[in-house]
Every structure is written in structure tokens, then in C-alpha cells.
Motif scaffolding. Structure first.
Motif, PDB file in Angstrom:
ATOM      1  N   PRO A   1       0.808  -1.229   0.000  1.00 39.99           N
ATOM      2  CA  PRO A   1       0.000   0.000   0.000  1.00 39.99           C
ATOM      3  C   PRO A   1       0.836   1.271   0.000  1.00 39.99           C
ATOM      4  CG  PRO A   1      -0.076  -1.061   2.149  1.00 39.99           C
ATOM      5  CD  PRO A   1       0.618  -2.006   1.238  1.00 39.99           C
ATOM      6  N   VAL A   2       1.996   1.236   0.656  1.00 44.57           N
ATOM      7  CA  VAL A   2       2.867   2.412   0.691  1.00 44.57           C
ATOM      8  C   VAL A   2       3.387   2.739  -0.706  1.00 44.57           C
ATOM      9  CG1 VAL A   2       5.022   3.352   1.625  1.00 44.57           C
ATOM     10  CG2 VAL A   2       3.531   1.951   3.082  1.00 44.57           C
ATOM     11  N   LEU A   3       3.866   1.716  -1.395  1.00 51.10           N
ATOM     12  CA  LEU A   3       4.407   1.938  -2.738  1.00 51.10           C
ATOM     13  C   LEU A   3       3.305   2.287  -3.733  1.00 51.10           C
ATOM     14  CD1 LEU A   3       7.026  -0.959  -2.846  1.00 51.10           C
ATOM     15  CD2 LEU A   3       7.472   1.482  -2.598  1.00 51.10           C
ATOM     16  N   GLY A   4       2.123   1.697  -3.550  1.00 45.10           N
ATOM     17  CA  GLY A   4       1.013   2.045  -4.425  1.00 45.10           C
ATOM     18  C   GLY A   4       0.658   3.517  -4.333  1.00 45.10           C
ATOM     19  N   LYS A   5       0.608   4.029  -3.111  1.00 46.83           N
ATOM     20  CA  LYS A   5       0.305   5.448  -2.919  1.00 46.83           C
ATOM     21  C   LYS A   5       1.426   6.329  -3.445  1.00 46.83           C
ATOM     22  CE  LYS A   5      -2.762   8.337  -1.396  1.00 46.83           C
ATOM     23  NZ  LYS A   5      -4.146   8.307  -1.914  1.00 46.83           N
ATOM     24  N   LEU A   6       2.664   5.930  -3.210  1.00 41.81           N
ATOM     25  CA  LEU A   6       3.792   6.703  -3.730  1.00 41.81           C
ATOM     26  C   LEU A   6       3.760   6.766  -5.255  1.00 41.81           C
ATOM     27  CD1 LEU A   6       6.802   5.610  -1.470  1.00 41.81           C
ATOM     28  CD2 LEU A   6       5.751   7.880  -1.609  1.00 41.81           C
ATOM     29  N   GLY A   7       3.372   5.667  -5.883  1.00 42.69           N
ATOM     30  CA  GLY A   7       3.264   5.655  -7.337  1.00 42.69           C
ATOM     31  C   GLY A   7       2.266   6.683  -7.836  1.00 42.69           C
ATOM     32  N   ASP A   8       1.177   6.879  -7.076  1.00 44.97           N
ATOM     33  CA  ASP A   8       0.183   7.878  -7.459  1.00 44.97           C
ATOM     34  C   ASP A   8       0.672   9.305  -7.195  1.00 44.97           C
ATOM     35  OD1 ASP A   8      -1.655   5.986  -8.320  1.00 44.97           O
ATOM     36  OD2 ASP A   8      -2.600   5.803  -6.353  1.00 44.97           O
ATOM     37  N   LEU A   9       1.517   9.480  -6.187  1.00 42.28           N
ATOM     38  CA  LEU A   9       1.961  10.816  -5.804  1.00 42.28           C
ATOM     39  C   LEU A   9       3.138  11.315  -6.639  1.00 42.28           C
ATOM     40  CD1 LEU A   9       1.724  10.658  -1.889  1.00 42.28           C
ATOM     41  CD2 LEU A   9       0.063  11.556  -3.516  1.00 42.28           C
ATOM     42  N   VAL A  10       4.110  10.445  -6.921  1.00 37.94           N
ATOM     43  CA  VAL A  10       5.318  10.886  -7.636  1.00 37.94           C
ATOM     44  C   VAL A  10       5.426  10.287  -9.032  1.00 37.94           C
ATOM     45  CG1 VAL A  10       6.532  11.148  -5.446  1.00 37.94           C
ATOM     46  CG2 VAL A  10       6.809   9.032  -6.730  1.00 37.94           C
ATOM     47  N   GLY A  11       4.511   9.397  -9.376  1.00 45.31           N
ATOM     48  CA  GLY A  11       4.533   8.763 -10.686  1.00 45.31           C
ATOM     49  C   GLY A  11       5.106   7.357 -10.617  1.00 45.31           C
ATOM     50  N   PRO A  12       4.495   6.397 -11.330  1.00 43.50           N
ATOM     51  CA  PRO A  12       4.968   5.015 -11.272  1.00 43.50           C
ATOM     52  C   PRO A  12       6.348   4.820 -11.885  1.00 43.50           C
ATOM     53  CG  PRO A  12       3.256   5.253 -12.941  1.00 43.50           C
ATOM     54  CD  PRO A  12       3.298   6.547 -12.188  1.00 43.50           C
ATOM     55  N   ARG A  13       6.751   5.695 -12.803  1.00 39.94           N
ATOM     56  CA  ARG A  13       8.057   5.540 -13.463  1.00 39.94           C
ATOM     57  C   ARG A  13       9.186   5.619 -12.445  1.00 39.94           C
ATOM     58  NH1 ARG A  13      12.303   8.292 -16.138  1.00 39.94           N
ATOM     59  NH2 ARG A  13      12.795   7.361 -18.177  1.00 39.94           N
ATOM     60  N   LEU A  14       9.156   6.638 -11.596  1.00 39.54           N
ATOM     61  CA  LEU A  14      10.219   6.824 -10.609  1.00 39.54           C
ATOM     62  C   LEU A  14      10.261   5.671  -9.617  1.00 39.54           C
ATOM     63  CD1 LEU A  14      12.452   8.581  -9.399  1.00 39.54           C
ATOM     64  CD2 LEU A  14      10.682   9.792  -8.088  1.00 39.54           C
TER      65      LEU A  14
END
Length: 497
Positions: A62-75
Motif C-alpha cells: 500500500p505504501v508503494l502504491g500510494k507513492l506511485g500515485d503521488l510521484v509517478g509510477p516511473r520513478l
């Protein structure tokens, strides 16, 4: 977001390669584990090589999923690949078990990012109609890894040394990383707050619950398991209170009011509970009940996974071609429920090809919606929540598998121990010992295992029967072939997802 055909092919090749390496690390280590632990002189801590990896990959979803939405999945994806390769290198150079476990935890954390962001990136670069086909290709990494991982791990350990079980990731991973840098597009994001309190509470809750499940089968760790469950329950309650008040919750509970999301996540959980949890015990069942060798006992789970692979690719292609998806979930859950019910009715001593065919059909049923539900659920939420909903869907599947595995293991262990005659010790009962015993003892043990597994298969059949209800409740309709243009509206309406 549309890509040129060449760039899309390179992207899929990169994501599939890295997703396969991440999935392979779940299976390739199994056959080399005893060798690794023996050479590092820490056989008693052997299980932590697997537990550390699984725990890290579960709690960070869940942490990485949210981070993907906040900073972009590419990064998030690129960082995860770099960390995964560095951790693979460190695993091979580990000089003791502590170093290896720490490196495996880093591998597990980065593997979660790889698997999750692969699915999220596909959602961003394809239309809802295209998505099932490409999602099934990425999803094929898991069953393929199950099929080839143990054999590949054994060959590498025997001929190259156990370090290469980890180092084999490096050449393929570097090539995939280079392709990813070129092929993965930047996804537009809007600045939003990260739910740090929710992330901490959720991580603590899951760590405690997973550790409790890990310890519950060990009589010497009974107190630790109780404490872990109590702490996990408190942390989980705190998490729900935080999420209700959070502006940007790490797991938006409001999503569950959406029928598509609720039904899709229920179906994902049923895969973890209904099939992933039992596959680990199938070889033991056939070695004991059917008195097969270890090699032959592996044929049934292989048939199951092969069926899963075939139908996963087939339904992904069909759903993209027609836009229809609901029928595959109803068909799949019904077929799997029927297959597991037949397994509960099969008498001990049935020719081995019969359960192989039955479990192949169970695999066909499960694969029919394994990747499809992720694609459907992604289309039911705003585009800027794609990573979050993808993480939630994967998390319930992982937790279902973890909890189901622990419960089934406990039922089998207690059931066998209660039925064994006084002359046999359950703690030292091995297939070799049974196969070397008198025919009367072999028959008695075979019947015991057959009786113990009947309620297990029946319970799993009921689980899939519940899945039939969830599949029927999934709103019907067709997947849209229009490209996504809005980040704040669902890709499709729930009624026509």
C-alpha cells in the motif's frame, strides 16, 4: 496516454522481464535454501530467508502504491529495479545469515515495487479495452516462475553455486532497466499529501499479523504469536481511525462502496485463499495419500499452474478482443469450485492422472480471472488512484494466501496428529519413513491424509462458491476502447466497467 507500437513492445518486454525476475525470487530460492543455510552455518534461521522476503514485499504494497500515485509510477519502478539488482548482488556476497536476511528484505521491498508498478504502468499506457491483454502478459510471470523456479534453482545451485541463484538477476535486470528508462513515459501527477500516519499504522499492523501467522504453528512461539496478534489488532484499529479522518488515505475506504471495486477485490482475495494457500501442501498430500515420490508429487501442482497460465493468457486476449469480462469471472469461479469439490470426493488410490486433470481445471478456472480482475478494478477508480487500488487488490490476495496457508497447515498438522496411531510420531513422520513402512501402515497413513484433506478441499470449494456470488455481483458491461484523458474521474462508469 498512447505510445508507439515499438515503444509499447519494448515497455512490455522490460516490465515482463523484471516482473519475472521478481516472481522468480519467490520460487528459485526454495531448492537452494538448505545449501545456503548449511554453508552459512545457520540452519535454524533458514525460514527467515523466505519470511523476510515475503513480509517486506507484503507490508510495502500500500505504501508503494500510494507513492506511485503521488510521484509517478516511473520513478518508483526505476528505483525499485535498482534496489532489487543491488540487493541481488548483496545476497550472493552474504557471509552470514544476518547479511543474507537483510539483503532479502531489501529484495522483497523492491520486488513489491516492481510487481505493483508494472501493473500500474500498464494501466496508464493502455486503454481499458487493451489492458486485460497486456495485464495477462505481465501476470504470466508468476505461474511461469512457479513452473521453472525450483528446477532452475536446483541446477544453478548444483553447477554454479548458490550465489548465482541471486546473481542471475543482474544481466537480465540491467537490460530490462535500460529498456525501462527509454520506454516508460512520465505520468502527470498533482502534488498531494502522503498519509504518513496511516502508512506507519498499516505497516506495524501487517508486520505483527504476518509474524503472528508465522509463529502460530510453533508451540514454542505461542506466546509471541498471541502478543503479535494483539498488537496487530490494536494497530489495525488505529489504522482504520486514521484512514477515516485522512485527507489522502493510503487505502481509501470509500472505494469499497463501489460495487466493481468490492466484487473485484473479493475475487482477488478468493484466489489467495482458495488456491495459492493449498498449492504448497499438494506435494505432501500426494506423497502420503497416493504414496508417490517427491518428483511425481510435483506433477499435480505443475498441472494446476499450467492451467492457470493458459487461461490467464486466453481470457486476457478474449476480454481485450470483445470488451466483455464478467462471464469469465463467473465461469472461472464456478469451474474452480466444482473442481475442488471433486477433489474432496476423490477416494484415496484414484489413478494420479485423475487429480492432475481436476487440478488443471481448477487452474483454468482461477487463471480465467487472475489478472482480469485487476484490470477491471483499475478502470473503476480515478486515474490518479491507479497505484493505490492496484496495491489494495494485490494486498488482499497476498494476505489471503498467507492466512490461508497458515490455517490449512494448522488443520493438516492437528488432524494428522490426532488420527495417527500411538506407534507413529507425527513430528518425525516423513514420506520416506512411510514408504519404508509395512503396507498396512502405509495404507493407514494414506487414509488418514485422505480424510484430513477432505474438509480442506471442501472448504476451498465453498470459498470459490462465495466467489461465484461476487462474480455475479460484478456489474456487467464492456471495457472502453477510448484513451484515458482525465486523472480525477474513473476510467469507466461502475455499471459499464
Amino acid at each position: 496516454m498512447s505510445l508507439s507500437p515499438l515503444r509499447l513492445r519494448l515497455l512490455v518486454a522490460s516490465l515482463l522481464t523484471v516482473a519475472f525476475l521478481g516472481a522468480l525470487d519467490h520460487t528459485i530460492v526454495a531448492t537452494s535454501l538448505a545449501t545456503v543455510a548449511g554453508e552459512l552455518g545457520a540452519l535454524e534461521h533458514m525460514s527467515w530467508v523466505v519470511v523476510g522476503y515475503t513480509l517486506a514485499s507484503t507490508v510495502l504494497l500500500p505504501v508503494l502504491g500510494k507513492l506511485g500515485d503521488l510521484v509517478g509510477p516511473r520513478l518508483v519502478f526505476l528505483i525499485s529495479v535498482v534496489v532489487f539488482l543491488a540487493a541481488s548482488l548483496a545476497c550472493g556476497f552474504a557471509q552470514d545469515m544476518t547479511q543474507l536476511v537483510i539483503a532479502r528484505i531489501a529484495q522483497g521491498m523492491s520486488s513489491a515495487g516492481i510487481q505493483l508498478m508494472s501493473q500500474t504502468i500498464i494501466a496508464h499506457v493502455t486503454t481499458p479495452r487493451q489492458r486485460p491483454r497486456y495485464m495477462s502478459i505481465i501476470g504470466a510471470a508468476f505461474p511461469i516462475a512457479i513452473l521453472v523456479g525450483p528446477v532452475l534453482g536446483g541446477l544453478i545451485t548444483d553447477y554454479l553455486g548458490w550465489s548465482w541463484v541471486f546473481w542471475i538477476n543482474l544481466p537480465f535486470g540491467v537490460v530490462a532497466l535500460a529498456l525501462a528508462v527509454f520506454a516508460i513515459p512520465h505520468v502527470e501527477t498533482t502534488p498531494r499529501r502522503f498519509d504518513l500516519a496511516g502508512a506507519i499504522a498499516f505497516t506495524l499492523a501487517l508486520v505483527a499479523l504476518v509474524l503472528g501467522v508465522t509463529w502460530v504453528g510453533d508451540p514454542g512461539s505461542a506466546l509471541a504469536a498471541v502478543v503479535a496478534f494483539a498488537f496487530g489488532g490494536i494497530a489495525l484499529a488505529a489504522f482504520f481511525l486514521i484512514e477515516v479522518r485522512a485527507t489522502e488515505p493510503i487505502v481509501p475506504l470509500g472505494f469499497f462502496a463501489n460495487r466493481t471495486v468490492a466484487a473485484g477485490i473479493a475475487l482477488s482475495a478468493i484466489i489467495g485463499i482458495g488456491l495459492f494457500s493449498v498449492t504448497a501442501y499438494l506435494p505432501t498430500y500426494f506423497q502420503m495419500a497416493y504414496r508417490t515420490s517427491a518428483t511425481v508429487s510435483g506433477f499435480v501442482p505443475i498441472a494446476t499452474v499450467f492451467g492457470m497460465l493458459v487461461s490467464n493468457l486466453g481470457t486476457g486476449w478474449l476480454a481485450s478482443r470483445t470488451g466483455r469480462y464478467r462471464g469469465y469471472t463467473i465461469f472461472g469461479t464456478s469451474l474452480a469450485a466444482a473442481g475442488l469439490f471433486v477433489m474432496a470426493l476423490l477416494p484415496v488410490g484414484t489413478p494420479l492422472w485423475v487429480p492432475m486433470v481436476v487440478m488443471f481445471l481448477v487452474g483454468i478456472g482461477t487463471g480465467s480471472f487472475m489478472s482480469l480482475v485487476i484490470a477491471v478494478v483499475q478502470g473503476a477508480v480515478p486515474r490518479n488512484e491507479t497505484g493505490t487500488i492496484t496495491a489494495t487488490t494485490n494486498l488482499v490476495r497476498q494476505m489471503g494466501s498467507t492466512l490461508g496457508t497458515a490455517v490449512i497447515g494448522g488443520v493438516i498438522g492437528a488432524g494428522v496428529a490426532a488420527r495417527l496411531p500411538a506407534t507413529l510420531d507425527a513430528s518425525s513422520l516423513t514420506p520416506d519413513a512411510v514408504h519404508g513402512a509395512a503396507p498396512v501402515i502405509q495404507g493407514e497413513v494414506a487414509q488418514i491424509y485422505g480424510d484430513v484433506f477432505v474438509p480442506v478441499f471442501a472448504a476451498l470449494a465453498i470459498t470459490y462458491a462465495v466467489g461465484v456470488i461476487a462474480a455475479i455481483l460484478l456489474p456487467p458491461g464492456r471495457l472502453s476502447d477510448e484513451p484515458v484523458t482525465s486523472t480525477t474521474e474513473p476510467v469507466t462508469e461502475p455499471a459499464t466497467a
